[in-house]
Every structure is written in structure tokens, then in C-alpha cells.
Design an enzyme around this catalytic site. Structure first.
Site, PDB file in Angstrom:
ATOM      1  N   GLU A 143       0.719  -1.345   0.042  1.00 36.87           N
ATOM      2  CA  GLU A 143       0.068   0.030  -0.040  1.00 36.87           C
ATOM      3  C   GLU A 143       1.035   1.086   0.018  1.00 36.87           C
ATOM      4  O   GLU A 143       0.843   2.036   1.097  1.00 36.87           O
ATOM      5  CB  GLU A 143      -1.033   0.027   1.052  1.00 36.87           C
ATOM      6  CG  GLU A 143      -1.785  -1.005   1.113  1.00 36.87           C
ATOM      7  CD  GLU A 143      -3.056  -1.125   2.170  1.00 36.87           C
ATOM      8  OE1 GLU A 143      -4.120  -1.697   2.258  1.00 36.87           O
ATOM      9  OE2 GLU A 143      -2.603  -0.649   3.333  1.00 36.87           O
ATOM     10  N   GLU A 298      -6.358  -7.818  -0.880  1.00 33.70           N
ATOM     11  CA  GLU A 298      -6.960  -7.768   0.281  1.00 33.70           C
ATOM     12  C   GLU A 298      -8.558  -7.359   0.273  1.00 33.70           C
ATOM     13  O   GLU A 298      -8.731  -6.413  -0.281  1.00 33.70           O
ATOM     14  CB  GLU A 298      -6.108  -6.766   1.222  1.00 33.70           C
ATOM     15  CG  GLU A 298      -4.750  -6.842   1.763  1.00 33.70           C
ATOM     16  CD  GLU A 298      -4.035  -5.826   2.359  1.00 33.70           C
ATOM     17  OE1 GLU A 298      -4.696  -5.208   3.102  1.00 33.70           O
ATOM     18  OE2 GLU A 298      -2.897  -5.839   2.516  1.00 33.70           O
ATOM     19  N   LYS A 347      -5.524  -5.732  16.029  1.00 33.22           N
ATOM     20  CA  LYS A 347      -6.166  -7.050  16.515  1.00 33.22           C
ATOM     21  C   LYS A 347      -7.445  -7.279  16.431  1.00 33.22           C
ATOM     22  O   LYS A 347      -8.236  -8.298  16.557  1.00 33.22           O
ATOM     23  CB  LYS A 347      -5.658  -7.255  18.155  1.00 33.22           C
ATOM     24  CG  LYS A 347      -5.996  -5.968  18.945  1.00 33.22           C
ATOM     25  CD  LYS A 347      -5.693  -6.350  20.435  1.00 33.22           C
ATOM     26  CE  LYS A 347      -5.911  -5.207  21.206  1.00 33.22           C
ATOM     27  NZ  LYS A 347      -5.247  -3.919  20.923  1.00 33.22           N
TER      28      LYS A 347
END
Length: 634
Positions: A143, A298, A347
Site C-alpha cells: 500500500e 486484500e 487485533k
């Protein structure tokens, strides 16, 4: 096959987890993973000391299980030792703040120190794995420009001056292009030129625009350097990097795409009507790859972690999103990431294997998607056709980003998405094209918001219409040249003759009523139809929508911005003028992919909450169907 998988980050987990990961990958039908993207500090924990044992074992494990590796150069996240040792290589913003390590992309794109250290780790990776049986494609960086698109430090200033010297060749040419007669800005020495740092008042528009161009080119040069190094070491192994088409506007992706062996792009849902935004991003990614199949590098299985409010995906939404990308030309469906992280900044970003394990909605849909993609393996290599092209240029968006505009509410990205959305509702598949591209293969060219256009781009549209095409342009298009200088003589200067309209003055306003009963928003113009036919007016009598015959074709022009059903009605009439079929596709998305031999696939994706039928296919609420067609006539 259709490629299926995601980012695998084994360095985040104990080694005993790796075998479980690979076993579950096989259960899900995963056949490729991206690997090593953020592993620089693991591969080079101390400068000049390399540790590859763990990555060797991961690569071998993949090869033993028939899983391909999209192997990364880990250059998007320099280790802490880099920032500590080379603080002069860190990025700075326009206010002089220096950013350090603790996240990612903490480097100045123009830093020779960063470039040297990045190429060193890339070379180590390439030489070690160039012949490894798992290696399939290089994943360079990650990216580009996501967090450091522009750096204003002294190193960047020196590089900016060199870029300008090459572009303009002389200070006289630069002063002319930048309009430095205004506010006593004329430069007498190259050393006087700086990046657009904080100033007491509004900065020079052309300087700001060129700095955006330079900044994009600086990152592109880094990509080229890594790509060329890898190609010399491992010839024949393709290379790419993951763009963020339709999400990120800091890079000139038209220029980037020219350098990629295959376009790869990321996409994450955001905002209202996310499935329409997804369709736009997928169509843009396909267009960047010149209509060829592309890689979805992605997307997310469910919630992301960086939007402030991060809703989880509804049941079946993971499947619909993935099939949407496939329908619009992706031959690889990949996620960030394989196993949801238990720690770190992401996370709470979903993964293919969630925190709660395999007895979950996400895992069941991941396995179901893998099976569906295996069944659709014959789709691979087919392409998407489009009769309609939307013109879009990053430089135009950057130029209009300057704060001194008639209104801050004429937002080109938002307008492009609105026009695309109404075409989507009409069931129209669109390509996205650069204004200087060949447009001859289309029936209709749509120009929602193209403030800046070069002479070459302006001529392309004129030739397209002259040859029999239909065009439609929105207001505040064709206004300035490629140096952000106004085209004089009445707006829109680039296409005043083509559109048969001369605009005296802009009148930004909240809304305006039209004679037809429709409403315009944000913008209106004091316009005169010179050769154009007037199709709608403001209630005060001035033209709001015109059509001008030009050669064998015609060009429509809107002097205001209708929205929703009003815009859809206008675009439906324009499509009819161009003989582009339309349909009510409010809830059911229909897209066709085809092989050269006539075999094709009709993808029907139901985004609504009731059963829907279209193209001869009935689809339950929230589901998708794919119909195999043996000839183009079906």
C-alpha cells in the site's frame, strides 16, 4: 484456478500454530498466501544481520502442501533500528513535524538511506527464494503512500527541485507554468524552491499540484527500483504491489499500473451503499489493468478496525462481496488476513480464521467461498465488457483539492461516485478511463467531474463524439489546463465548442429548482446555449441540461448537479441516446464475464432483502447465482 487466500503472518504466532494454519488452509480451499509483508525486523533484527530460518520453514511448509507464496519485500515497515540510526530518513509534514517508528511507513520516500536499506533487504529475500517451489509472484512493499504519501523534509525538497528541473528544464518555463507573477513569487534560483510548507496564506495552486505529482513519482521510483532488482535476480517471476483503487487518491494509479505485471488492489467497505462503492473500486482496478483480470489482494471477512465505528458484516455479506469482485474481473480473491491477530494495532481487524475459531459464521462462509471458487475455476481468464467509460484523473482531483475554489462542496470524488452509483442502479457496467486514453470502443463517455484536462485529453473527447459517440459532462469540467491555469473565453474552456455552451459565471448554492420538477444541488451556472439544444432549464430560464450535435455524435452538458432519482432519470435518457441498454437494478446486480470463444458467465448478486429476478435468473435475498452461458447471444 481462481486464486484464494490471504495474508499469512506466521511471525505473530508460535511455530506450533503454523502446521494447524496450513491444515485449515487446505480445508478452506486456500491455494495462495501473501507472506513476509511486515517482517523486516524479523528478517533483519540488527542492521546487516539476517535471519531467514523461520521463513525457510514457512516457505517449505507451503510448498509441501501445494500452497503458493505471494512473497513480499518487507519494505513498508522499517524496523526500530532504522529510525534510531537514521533519523534524517524519517518523514516530515508541512508543519515540520517528524514522524518516527511505532506504526509503519515511517520513511521519507526520497531518502537515499531508506532506498539503499530497502533494496538490501529485498535483494536478500530475492536471492534466497528465487528458485523456491512455493514462490509464485512478488508482493513489493505494501500500500505505497498509505501513510507517507507526501514528505516535506529537506531531502524531499532537494528531490523536488531535481524533479522540477527535469520537468521544466528552465526557471522561465517553471515561472510561466506556476504563474509566479501573482503575489511576487517569481523564482530566480532553483535553490529558492521548497515543498509547499506552511505559509501565512493560500499556497500557489500549481506548486501544490506539482508537489502531488512529484510525491507520487517518488514512491513509484521506489517500486521500480525494487521491481528491477527482483527481475534481475529472478527473471520470469511476476511482480506487483497492492494499490487501493477507489479508496486512496494520493497516488497516480494510472502511472503505477503501467509498471505492474498485473494490477493488484485492496478494498474495504466504508460509508453508505458499500456494495456500490465496492463495484466502483473493482471496475477501477479492472480498468487500471486495461480490462484484464486483476488480483484482489486484500479485503475483509467482516469488521475492520480503523473507521471509528466498525460494523461486522451481515450473514452472507462476505460471500456477496467476494463474488462481486470476481464478477467484475478479479481472478484472485484474497483477504487481510488469514488468522486474526491477538495483539497489535489491527487485533480487531477480522480474519479468515477469527478469534473464536472454526465454529463461527466467518469460518463457515470462508469454507463455503473456497468451494464456490473451485466450482468456478473455468471463469479464470474471462473478461468484463463495458459500453460506458467514466473519465477520471488523479491530477484533476488534486488540483481541485486546492482550498481556493468557488465552493468546497463541489467534491469530485463524491460526484464521480454519485454518477457511478446511478449508472449501477440502471444496470450499466462501466470502465474507468484516463482522459487521454483511446475511447473509440465505447458508446457513451461520462465526465462527472474533470476540472483539469490536458489539451490531449480534451481532443480525445472531441474526436470520440465526432466519430459518433455520445458524451455527457458535469459542471466545472474542462476548466483548467494541466498546470491549473484557467482556459479563457468562457467556461468550460476545453469543451466550449463541443458542448455548444458558454458559461459566464459560477453560482454555487445549496439547491436550485428546475423547470422539469427536478432539483440541482451545490452548483449552478449562468450559461448560454450557443449551438446546443436546451433540454431543461432553471425556473429562472437559464440552461440546466443541454445537448449539442457534434460530427456524427452528440455531447450533453449539465450546469448543475442533480442527485438520486433525478440524476438517474437524466443518465437513463443519455444512455438511450447512446443505445446503451438500461434496467432497474436497484437490488439485483448483473455482470457478465466472457471468454473469446463465446463462453460467458452471468453473475447475479442480490443485495436486497427479497427474492429478485433478472437476466433469466432468480436469486434469493442476500444470495448470488452464476449462470454459465455457452454463446454470446444467450
Amino acid at each position: 484456478m481462481i486464486v484464494y487466500g490471504g495474508d499469512w503472518n506466521p511471525e505473530q504466532w508460535p511455530e506450533e500454530v503454523w502446521s494447524e494454519d496450513v491444515a485449515l488452509m487446505r480445508e478452506a480451499g486456500v491455494n495462495r498466501v501473501s507472506l513476509g509483508i511486515f517482517s523486516w525486523s524479523w528478517l533483519e533484527p540488527v542492521e546487516g544481520a539476517f535471519e531467514f530460518g523461520w521463513l525457510d520453514r514457512c516457505m517449505d511448509l507451503l510448498a509441501e502442501n501445494g500452497i503458493q507464496a505471494c512473497l513480499a519485500t518487507p519494505t513498508a515497515a522499517p524496523p526500530p533500528w532504522f529510525a534510531h540510526t537514521y533519523p534524517e530518513a524519517l518523514p516530515q509534514d508541512a508543519d515540520g513535524r517528524t514522524f518516527t517508528h511505532g506504526s509503519r511507513q515511517a520513511f521519507c520516500p526520497s531518502s537515499p538511506i531508506y532506498r539503499d536499506r530497502a533494496l538490501r533487504i529485498a535483494e536478500q529475500v530475492a536471492r534466497r527464494y528465487k528458485d523456491h517451489p512455493a514462490l509464485t509472484i512478488w508482493h513489493i512493499h505494501n500500500e505505497y503512500g498509505c501513510h507517507n504519501a507526501r514528505c516535506h523534509c529537506d531531502t524531499s525538497a532537494e528531490a523536488f527541485r531535481a524533479w522540477l528541473c527535469e520537468r521544466y528544464q528552465s526557471l522561465d518555463a517553471l515561472n510561466e507554468a506556476w504563474g509566479t507573477a501573482f503575489w511576487s513569487q517569481r523564482y530566480g534560483d532553483w535553490a529558492q524552491i521548497l515543498p509547499p510548507r506552511a505559509t501565512p496564506a493560500i499556497g500557489n495552486p500549481a506548486q501544490l499540484l506539482d508537489f502531488r505529482r512529484f510525491s507520487s513519482d517518488a514512491l513509484l521510483d521506489l517500486y521500480r527500483a525494487e521491481r528491477d532488482l527482483l527481475a534481475a535476480i529472478a527473471p520470469g517471476v511476476p511482480a506487483t504491489t497492492n494499490l487501493m483503487a477507489g479508496m486512496h487518491w494520493e497516488m497516480d494509479y494510472w502511472r503505477f499500473a503501467e509498471e505492474l505485471d498485473v494490477v493488484a488492489s485492496d478494498h474495504y467497505l466504508n460509508g453508505d451503499e458499500p456494495h456500490i462503492q465496492l463495484a466502483f473500486s473493482a471496475d477501477l482496478a479492472r480498468s487500471l489493468n486495461k480490462g484484464r483480470p486483476w488480483i484482489l489482494m486484500e479485503h475483509s471477512t467482516s469488521a475492520v478496525n480503523w473507521q471509528g465505528h466498525n460494523p461486522a458484516k451481515a450473514p452472507r455479506e462476505l460471500l456477496r462481496n467476494s463474488v462481486q469482485h470476481l464478477a467484475r474481473g478479479a481472478d484472485a480473491i484474497m483477504f487481510f488476513q488469514w488468522r486474526a491477530s491477538r495483539e497489535g494495532a489491527e487485533k480487531w481487524h477480522s480474519g479468515m480464521l477469527p478469534h473464536a475459531g472454526t465454529d463461527t459464521k466467518i469460518w463457515r462462509e470462508v469454507v463455503e467461498l473456497g468451494a464456490a471458487l473451485r466450482d468456478l475455476a473455468d471463469v479464470e481468464g474471462s473478461t468484463v465488457g463495458a459500453d460506458v467509460a467514466i473519465l477520471m484523473d488523479y491530477a484533476s482531483i488534486w488540483a481541485q483539492d486546492h482550498p481556493a475554489q468557488p465552493t468546497a462542496h463541489h467534491k469530485p470524488i463524491e460526484i464521480i461516485r454519485q454518477w457511478y452509483g446511478e449508472l449501477w442502479r440502471l444496470g450499466v457496467t462501466c470502465d474507468v478511463r484516463h482522459p487521454e486514453d483511446d475511447l473509440s470502443g465505447y458508446r457513451l463517455v461520462v465526465v462527472p467531474a474533470l476540472y483539469l484536462v490536458s489539451d490531449a485529453g480534451a481532443a480525445r473527447l472531441r474526436r470520440f463524439v465526432e466519430g459518433g459517440g455520445i458524451a455527457v459532462a458535469g459542471p466545472y469540467s474542462g476548466i483548467v489546463d494541466d498546470n491549473d491555469r484557467v482556459r479563457l473565453g468562457g467556461y468550460p474552456g476545453a469543451w466550449r465548442d463541443l458542448l455548444g455552451v458558454r458559461v459566464e459565471e459560477f453560482f454555487p448554492r445549496e439547491s436550485v429548482e428546475l423547470t422539469s420538477g427536478r432539483k440541482g444541488w451545490v452548483w449552478s451556472e449562468l450559461a448560454h446555449a450557443t449551438t446546443a439544444e436546451v433540454l431543461d432549464t432553471y425556473v429562472t430560464g437559464e440552461p440546466a441540461w443541454t445537448r449539442n450535435a457534434w460530427g456524427a455524435g452528440a455531447a450533453h452538458y449539465l450546469t448543475t448537479l442533480p442527485r438520486g432519482a433525478d440524476l438517474r432519470a437524466v443518465l437513463a435518457e443519455v444512455c438511450a441516446d447512446a443505445s446503451v441498454p438500461t434496467a432497474d437494478a436497484e437490488g439485483l446486480e448483473l455482470v457478465r464475464r466472457s471468454h473469446p470463444d463465446g463462453r460467458s458467465y452471468l453473475f447475479a448478486i442480490n443485495h436486497g432483502d427479497t427474492e429478485a429476478t433478472g437476466g433469466g435468473v432468480t436469486v434469493p435475498a442476500g444470495e448470488f447465482r452464476v449462470a454459465r452461458l455457452e454463446s454470446a447471444s444467450q
